[in-house]
Design an enzyme around this catalytic site. Structure first.
Site, short mmCIF file in Angstrom:
data_model
loop_
_atom_site.label_atom_id
_atom_site.label_comp_id
_atom_site.label_asym_id
_atom_site.label_seq_id
_atom_site.Cartn_x
_atom_site.Cartn_y
_atom_site.Cartn_z
N LYS A 1 0.05 2.44 -2.86
CA LYS A 1 -0.75 1.61 -3.76
C LYS A 1 -2.19 2.10 -3.78
O LYS A 1 -2.85 2.13 -4.80
CB LYS A 1 -0.68 0.15 -3.32
CG LYS A 1 -1.53 -0.81 -4.16
CD LYS A 1 -0.98 -0.90 -5.58
CE LYS A 1 -1.78 -1.85 -6.45
NZ LYS A 1 -1.49 -1.57 -7.89
N TRP B 1 2.08 6.55 5.97
CA TRP B 1 2.43 7.32 4.77
C TRP B 1 2.17 8.77 5.15
O TRP B 1 1.03 9.16 5.38
CB TRP B 1 1.54 6.88 3.61
CG TRP B 1 1.93 7.44 2.28
CD1 TRP B 1 2.90 6.97 1.44
CD2 TRP B 1 1.33 8.55 1.61
NE1 TRP B 1 2.94 7.73 0.30
CE2 TRP B 1 1.99 8.71 0.38
CE3 TRP B 1 0.30 9.44 1.92
CZ2 TRP B 1 1.66 9.70 -0.53
CZ3 TRP B 1 -0.04 10.44 1.02
CH2 TRP B 1 0.65 10.56 -0.20
N GLY C 1 -6.41 7.90 8.12
CA GLY C 1 -7.39 8.95 7.86
C GLY C 1 -6.83 10.30 8.25
O GLY C 1 -5.63 10.44 8.53
N ARG D 1 0.83 -1.21 0.00
CA ARG D 1 0.00 0.00 0.00
C ARG D 1 0.86 1.26 0.00
O ARG D 1 0.35 2.34 -0.27
CB ARG D 1 -0.90 0.01 1.25
CG ARG D 1 -1.94 -1.08 1.24
CD ARG D 1 -2.58 -1.20 2.60
NE ARG D 1 -3.38 -0.04 2.92
CZ ARG D 1 -4.70 -0.03 3.02
NH1 ARG D 1 -5.37 -1.14 2.80
NH2 ARG D 1 -5.35 1.05 3.32
N GLU E 1 6.35 6.98 -12.75
CA GLU E 1 6.20 6.57 -11.36
C GLU E 1 7.25 5.57 -10.90
O GLU E 1 7.59 5.56 -9.72
CB GLU E 1 4.78 6.08 -11.05
CG GLU E 1 4.37 4.80 -11.69
CD GLU E 1 2.96 4.39 -11.30
OE1 GLU E 1 2.47 4.75 -10.22
OE2 GLU E 1 2.33 3.67 -12.10
N GLU F 1 -0.93 6.27 -20.22
CA GLU F 1 -0.60 5.21 -19.29
C GLU F 1 0.89 4.84 -19.39
O GLU F 1 1.55 4.61 -18.37
CB GLU F 1 -1.50 3.99 -19.56
CG GLU F 1 -1.27 2.78 -18.70
CD GLU F 1 -1.40 3.02 -17.19
OE1 GLU F 1 -1.87 4.10 -16.79
OE2 GLU F 1 -1.00 2.12 -16.42
#
Ligand code: M6R
Length: 615
Positions: free
Chosen positions: A610, A74, A101, A27, A495, A488
């Site tokens: 992710k 993160w 959150g 993630r 990235e 794409e």
């Protein structure tokens, strides 16, 4: 993005928590930490960097105890540092929480607490929440039976924002309290053990019995089981389900990276996207999960596709596919924009929310906004246990299996296949003939073998990547359905390699982009044999005339392209929509090989998560 794993049971918590955190690594995170309750009280260890760095510290000073919470962070409020990592403790050091959150009113709450004499150690919103819960805990009588649960509930009543959180306190050593609003939290029910996690994958190795907490749920777990309360007037109740999640599926096997494994899985993942969904007798598609009658489908006169990143690019390809096959007008909306706009729609507009994870905050915001206005929202999603899957009126699952690498690959091709199925279904209800329908079905069925052929060129693509390894910037060009592929391809390159790359409609070259062309800037031209081929070659020559190196993705058998391009990657001959799917595969491999050559952290690129669960 941030991940939570909490454990209460018979086992030592530390290894269970660390294993769960590793399962959540995909993630994205920049620090991690763990807190355990034992005879000595509350012990906390946290570390910036990879989980291995936390493990190294814990190997020297393990935390013992069978109740613990852990987190991968993160950074949002405050830098990625040891002290800002979770768990956060309260002023007394006896309470610890992990939180996903954003506490929107943390500034106001912090000021109130400072006015009461509290001193903070970090810049995070989570520490404010820990202090607030601790404050309420300390104001309750020491013999209050549900003291931690009450303190959590009191604090959350003051909070504006989103949370998935778990709290523990050394003065109530046998229990943990979890709560959710806007950020997923799943209860795992095992034999003599319970889990709370932000994602089922974190507990899938231990239990398959889970329940997703709903917004405002508060769950208290102790040795005897769990108890549920709600911060809203909603009737409390948990829906317990069995998950069909093979934790082994998320192993890398013989591949050096998840990304390469997932690129090579595409012949299978695509098959899973269309298996059982093609109706050969009627030359159409069948998508039962849409929950729409044939009449509903005929009445749709506009479609809005929304999503973020790769999912949005798939939507862009989908726009061209649906408009050309079904003649239904389609619009693409970035979810982050759509959720704030007052986009004109009526009851015949269908909204399609596309998301691999089903947890992307902006996409969820967009779908909630559309539903608030009374529109029907369907999802195209991979994660069957996701918030998006639960909050949409129906939809189509990708069945692509877990996608672990931060860079989305197989989910993209599955999404485009699903758009082709939808376009076929809508088209056959409008003007597409049975023979046209059959042609589309044949093209879909041919895709797995054709992708396998493209994958065989991996070594050739690696050589091309070697050749351009010193590039600082790259350009990707495509027209029509290939425009989404150009975007794409550029996103993949950016990235995971950190090379600047831009995707453009080919003809835009002469409206400004051509100023970027020079000997050091490779241009990737998507130019299969389609209606735009001659125009594409024209643009390609304009780049060559300015000494720009050109890599062409062209249709097998096209020898003429050798006169124009420096490097060529061939894809099998296929109708436009299938050629779009085939063209993205070499671009995925190109970005992958480039990232490996440059020594990048392929599966976990810097600064990225992710699943982006913050707005
Ligand atoms: O899980 P989702 O499909 O909603 O994710 C959307 C984007 O965050 C995601 O596609 C992102 O752009 C990927 N890192 C692209 O590789």
């Amino acid at each position: 993005m941030c991940g939570i794993v909490a454990y209460l049971g018979d086992k030592e918590a530390q290894p269970v928590l660390l294993e769960g955190l590793r399962r959540l690594e995909y993630r994205g995170y920049d620090s991690s930490g763990i807190a355990v309750l034992n005879g000595k009280g509350l012990e906390v260890t946290k570390k910036v960097g990879r989980i291995q760095q936390l493990e190294r510290v814990l190997a020297v000073r393990p935390l013992h105890g069978s109740l613990g919470i852990s987190h991968t962070r993160w950074a949002t409020h405050g830098k990625a540092t040891d002290v800002n990592a979770h768990p956060h403790t309260d002023a007394s050091g006896k309470l610890a929480i992990v939180h996903n959150g954003i506490i929107e009113n943390y500034g106001i709450l912090k000021k109130k607490l400072i006015d009461k004499g509290f001193q903070f150690r970090t810049e995070t919103d989570t520490e404010v929440l820990a202090f607030l819960i601790g404050f309420h805990f300390d104001t309750l009588d020491t013999d209050t039976e549900n003291r931690l649960e009450m303190a959590v509930m009191e604090a959350l009543r003051e909070v504006t924002g989103t949370y998935g959180l778990v709290a523990i306190h050394q003065d109530q050593p046998g229990l943990m309290v979890g709560a959710r609003r806007g950020s997923p939290l799943v209860l795992g029910i095992g034999k003599h053990e319970h889990f709370l996690a932000s994602d089922v994958s974190a507990m899938a190795a231990h239990t398959q019995t889970v329940a997703h907490l709903r917004d405002f749920d508060v769950v208290t777990i102790d040795r005897n089981g769990y108890r549920l309360k709600s911060l809203s007037q909603n009737k409390v109740g948990l829906e317990i389900s069995k998950i069909d999640y093979q934790s082994g599926e998320a192993e890398m096997g013989d591949f050096p990276h998840f990304m390469l494994k997932e690129i090579f899985e595409q012949p299978i993942s695509i098959q899973n996207a269309f298996r059982g969904r093609l109706n050969l007798d009627e030359s159409t598609a069948q998508l039962g999960g849409l929950n729409l009658t044939p009449q509903d489908l005929r009445e749709i006169d506009r479609i809005v596709i929304t999503g973020c990143g790769t999912a949005l690019h798939a939507g862009l390809v989908g726009e061209y596919i649906i408009e050309s096959m079904a003649h239904v007008p389609v619009e693409i909306e970035w979810a982050s924009e759509f959720r704030l706009r007052n986009s004109p729609m009526d009851r015949r507009t269908l909204v399609l929310a596309v998301s691999q994870s089903g947890e992307t905050e902006d996409t969820l915001g967009a779908l909630r906004e559309a539903r608030r206005k009374g529109h029907r929202v369907l999802g195209i999603c991979n994660n069957v246990a996701s918030t998006l899957a639960r909050e949409t009126d129906g939809g189509v699952y990708m069945y692509a299996g877990p996608e672990v690498s931060v860079a989305a690959t197989k989910s993209f091709t599955s999404q485009v296949v699903i758009f082709a199925l939808l376009a076929l279904l809508l088209g056959r209800m409008r003007f597409l003939s049975a023979s046209q329908g059959r042609g589309i079905i044949e093209a879909i069925e041919a895709l797995p073998d054709q992708i396998t052929q493209v994958l065989r060129q991996s070594a050739h693509i690696r050589k091309i990547a070697e050749k351009y390894r010193n590039a600082n910037s790259m350009l990707f060009f495509g027209r029509q359905m290939q425009f989404g592929i150009a975007l794409e391809g550029a996103l993949k390159m950016k990235e995971i390699t950190y090379i600047h790359a831009g995707g453009h409609p080919t003809a835009e070259l002469k409206h400004g982009i051509i100023a970027l062309v020079d000997e050091k800037t490779p241009s990737v031209f998507l130019c299969p044999k389609d209606g735009a081929y001659d125009k594409n070659i024209n643009n390609l020559q304009q780049v060559k005339a300015r000494k720009g190196p050109v890599i062409a993705v062209a249709t097998e058998g096209n020898e003429e392209i050798r006169n124009h391009a420096d490097d060529i990657i061939y894809i099998p001959d296929a109708p436009d929509f299938a050629a779009a799917i085939l063209s993205v595969v070499p671009l995925q491999l190109f970005a992958y090989h480039m990232a490996v050559i440059l020594g990048r952290d392929v599966d976990k690129p810097r600064n990225l998560a992710k699943s982006v669960t913050v707005p």
